[in-house]
Write an enzyme that holds these catalytic residues in place. Structure first.
Site, PDB file in Angstrom:
ATOM      1  N   ASP A 107     -32.326 -92.309 -16.258  1.00 21.62           N
ATOM      2  CA  ASP A 107     -31.276 -93.048 -16.811  1.00 21.62           C
ATOM      3  C   ASP A 107     -32.044 -94.244 -17.619  1.00 21.62           C
ATOM      4  O   ASP A 107     -32.999 -94.938 -16.780  1.00 21.62           O
ATOM      5  CB  ASP A 107     -30.198 -93.370 -16.189  1.00 21.62           C
ATOM      6  CG  ASP A 107     -29.216 -92.301 -15.836  1.00 21.62           C
ATOM      7  OD1 ASP A 107     -29.215 -91.796 -17.041  1.00 21.62           O
ATOM      8  OD2 ASP A 107     -28.566 -92.345 -14.863  1.00 21.62           O
ATOM      9  N   HIS A 265     -32.305 -86.018 -14.041  1.00 22.94           N
ATOM     10  CA  HIS A 265     -30.927 -85.200 -13.961  1.00 22.94           C
ATOM     11  C   HIS A 265     -30.519 -84.530 -15.102  1.00 22.94           C
ATOM     12  O   HIS A 265     -31.059 -85.166 -16.330  1.00 22.94           O
ATOM     13  CB  HIS A 265     -29.935 -86.189 -13.294  1.00 22.94           C
ATOM     14  CG  HIS A 265     -29.616 -87.370 -14.065  1.00 22.94           C
ATOM     15  ND1 HIS A 265     -30.499 -88.351 -14.227  1.00 22.94           N
ATOM     16  CD2 HIS A 265     -28.416 -87.882 -14.829  1.00 22.94           C
ATOM     17  CE1 HIS A 265     -30.043 -89.510 -14.931  1.00 22.94           C
ATOM     18  NE2 HIS A 265     -28.882 -88.999 -15.121  1.00 22.94           N
ATOM     19  N   ARG A 281     -19.348 -95.163 -14.420  1.00 20.70           N
ATOM     20  CA  ARG A 281     -20.714 -95.240 -14.025  1.00 20.70           C
ATOM     21  C   ARG A 281     -21.349 -96.777 -13.938  1.00 20.70           C
ATOM     22  O   ARG A 281     -20.849 -97.527 -14.763  1.00 20.70           O
ATOM     23  CB  ARG A 281     -21.535 -94.453 -15.013  1.00 20.70           C
ATOM     24  CG  ARG A 281     -22.990 -94.517 -14.736  1.00 20.70           C
ATOM     25  CD  ARG A 281     -23.948 -93.676 -15.756  1.00 20.70           C
ATOM     26  NE  ARG A 281     -24.152 -94.525 -16.938  1.00 20.70           N
ATOM     27  CZ  ARG A 281     -24.858 -94.219 -17.812  1.00 20.70           C
ATOM     28  NH1 ARG A 281     -25.835 -92.926 -17.582  1.00 20.70           N
ATOM     29  NH2 ARG A 281     -25.471 -94.843 -18.914  1.00 20.70           N
TER      30      ARG A 281
HETATM   31  C1  OGA Z   1     -25.220 -90.273 -16.173  1.00 17.03           C
HETATM   32  C2  OGA Z   1     -25.425 -88.749 -16.590  1.00 17.03           C
HETATM   33  C3  OGA Z   1     -24.592 -86.535 -15.877  1.00 17.03           C
HETATM   34  C4  OGA Z   1     -23.100 -85.863 -15.485  1.00 17.03           C
HETATM   35  O1  OGA Z   1     -24.149 -90.534 -16.146  1.00 17.03           O
HETATM   36  O2  OGA Z   1     -26.138 -90.794 -16.215  1.00 17.03           O
HETATM   37  O3  OGA Z   1     -26.442 -88.200 -16.782  1.00 17.03           O
HETATM   38  O4  OGA Z   1     -23.221 -84.889 -14.948  1.00 17.03           O
HETATM   39  N1  OGA Z   1     -24.360 -87.860 -16.157  1.00 17.03           N
HETATM   40  O5  OGA Z   1     -22.091 -86.632 -15.716  1.00 17.03           O
HETATM   41 MN    MN Z   2     -28.055 -89.712 -17.097  1.00 12.65          MN
END
Ligand code: OGA
Ligand code: MN
Length: 290
Positions: A107, A265, A281
Site C-alpha cells: 500500500d 497483497h 480502511r
Molecule cells: C486495500 C486492498 C484488498 C481487498 O484495501 O489496500 O488492497 O481484498 N484491499 O480488499
Molecule cells: Mn492495498
C-alpha cells in the site's frame, strides 16, 4: 471478556487475535502485544469487532499518523482518513474504490513515505450458499527475499526502483474498466513516482524484504530498460510463489492489519453484485524505505 488470545495461522505469516474489544481505548500492554504480533506474523486479524469510522480511526492512530488517500472521492465524508473499499454504489456512484488490490502491491508504495500498516475492517462480506468470496491474499516478502539465489541477491544490492501511482492508473482503467482512462495532464493531479530500494530492511525486525510489486513498480533505475523489465518480471513472479502466500478468509467484523514492508497483497475478485462487499480502511504512514 476472557482476555486476549493470539494464535498463529501455522504458516510463516498470519495470526488471529480474539478476546479484545478495540471499539474502546486499548491499554498499553494490549497495544504492545498487538504490535509484537504484527512484527512476528505480518498479517493479523482481530475478530468480532463492530467499529464506527471514528473508532476505526482512533484505534489506527495508536500505530502512527493516518494517511489521507490520494483518491479523495473514496474517503469517508466525516472521517477522511477512513476510505471505503467496496463494490457498492450510492446514488448511482461508486461509494469507494471498486478495484483496490487488483494487482499484487504494497500500500501507498508510490509515496515517499509509504504505509507501514493497513487496517481493513469488514462490514459486509460476499457469501452465497455458505461459500465466502473476496479473500485477500498476502505474500511474505522476507521469505521471498531470503529464498532468492545468492547471485540475484547480489545483483539487487543497491538497486532502486520507481514506484508509480500514475503508471498504475491507466493500466487498471484498461484492464478492469472500473475507473476512467486519464490523460497525461489529468494524471498530474496524482503524486509523482517515488524511488525506493528494491530490497528494504524492515524497520523493526531488521529482516530484508523484497520491495517491488507488479501494481506500482514501473522501472528499476540505472540499468537498461529491457534488463529492468526482465528483472522485474522475474521478481514479480518469484515474490508471490504459493509457498509465500497466506489467504485471509473474511468474516464480518474482522479488523485485518498488515505490515506493508513484510507483505504484498492482492484481492480476489471472485464475486460480483448483487453480492456486496463493504470495508473501511485506514493506512498509517511509515518511514522512508531504507
Ligand atoms: C486495500 C486492498 C484488498 C481487498 O484495501 O489496500 O488492497 O481484498 N484491499 O480488499
Ligand atoms: Mn492495498
Amino acid at each position: 471478556m476472557g482476555g486476549m488470545h493470539i494464535r498463529s495461522s501455522g504458516g510463516a505469516i498470519g495470526a488471529k487475535i480474539t478476546g479484545i474489544d478495540i471499539s474502546v481505548p486499548v491499554d498499553t500492554p494490549t497495544f504492545k502485544q498487538v504490535e509484537a504480533a504484527l512484527d512476528r506474523y505480518a498479517v493479523v486479524v482481530i475478530r468480532d469487532q463492530k467499529l464506527k469510522p471514528a473508532q476505526l480511526a482512533a484505534f489506527s492512530r495508536l500505530f502512527g499518523t493516518p494517511q489521507i488517500n490520494v483518491r479523495t472521492e473514496g474517503n469517508h465524508e466525516d472521517v477522511p482518513e477512513v476510505g471505503w473499499i467496496t463494490n457498492v454504489t450510492r446514488d448511482g456512484k461508486p461509494l469507494g474504490s471498486q478495484d483496490a488490490g487488483r494487482y499484487w502491491h504494497s500500500d501507498l508504495c508510490y509515496l515517499a513515505m509509504p504505509s507501514k500498516l493497513t487496517i481493513l475492517h469488514s462490514l459486509e462480506v460476499p457469501q452465497r450458499d455458505g461459500v465466502v468470496y473476496g479473500d485477500t491474499n498476502f505474500a511474505g516478502m522476507a521469505a521471498a527475499y531470503e529464498s532468492l539465489p545468492e547471485a540475484v541477491k547480489r545483483r539487487l544490492q543497491g538497486l532502486e526502483a520507481a514506484n508509480s501511482y500514475r503508471y498504475m492508473w491507466n493500466r487498471k482503467a484498461y484492464d478492469f474498466g472500473a475507473r476512467k482512462v486519464l490523460s497525461e495532464e489529468e494524471l498530474e493531479q496524482y503524486p509523482e513516482d517515488a524511488v525506493h530500494p528494491v530490497v528494504r530492511t524492515h524497520p523493526s525486525t531488521g529482516r530484508k524484504c523484497l520491495y517491488v510489486c507488479e501494481g506500482y513498480t514501473r522501472r528499476i533505475l540505472g540499468i537498461p530498460e529491457p534488463e529492468s523489465e526482465a528483472l522485474l518480471q522475474r521478481l514479480f513472479s518469484h515474490a508471490v510463489r504459493p509457498e509465500f502466500v497466506y489467504s485471509h478468509k473474511w468474516r464480518v467484523g474482522d479488523v485485518l492489519m498488515w505490515d506493508n514492508c513484510a507483505v504484498q497483497h492482492k484481492a480476489s475478485f471472485d464475486y460480483a453484485p448483487p453480492l456486496r462487499r463493504v470495508m473501511q480502511r485506514c493506512t498509517i504512514e511509515g518511514s522512508a524505505p531504507q
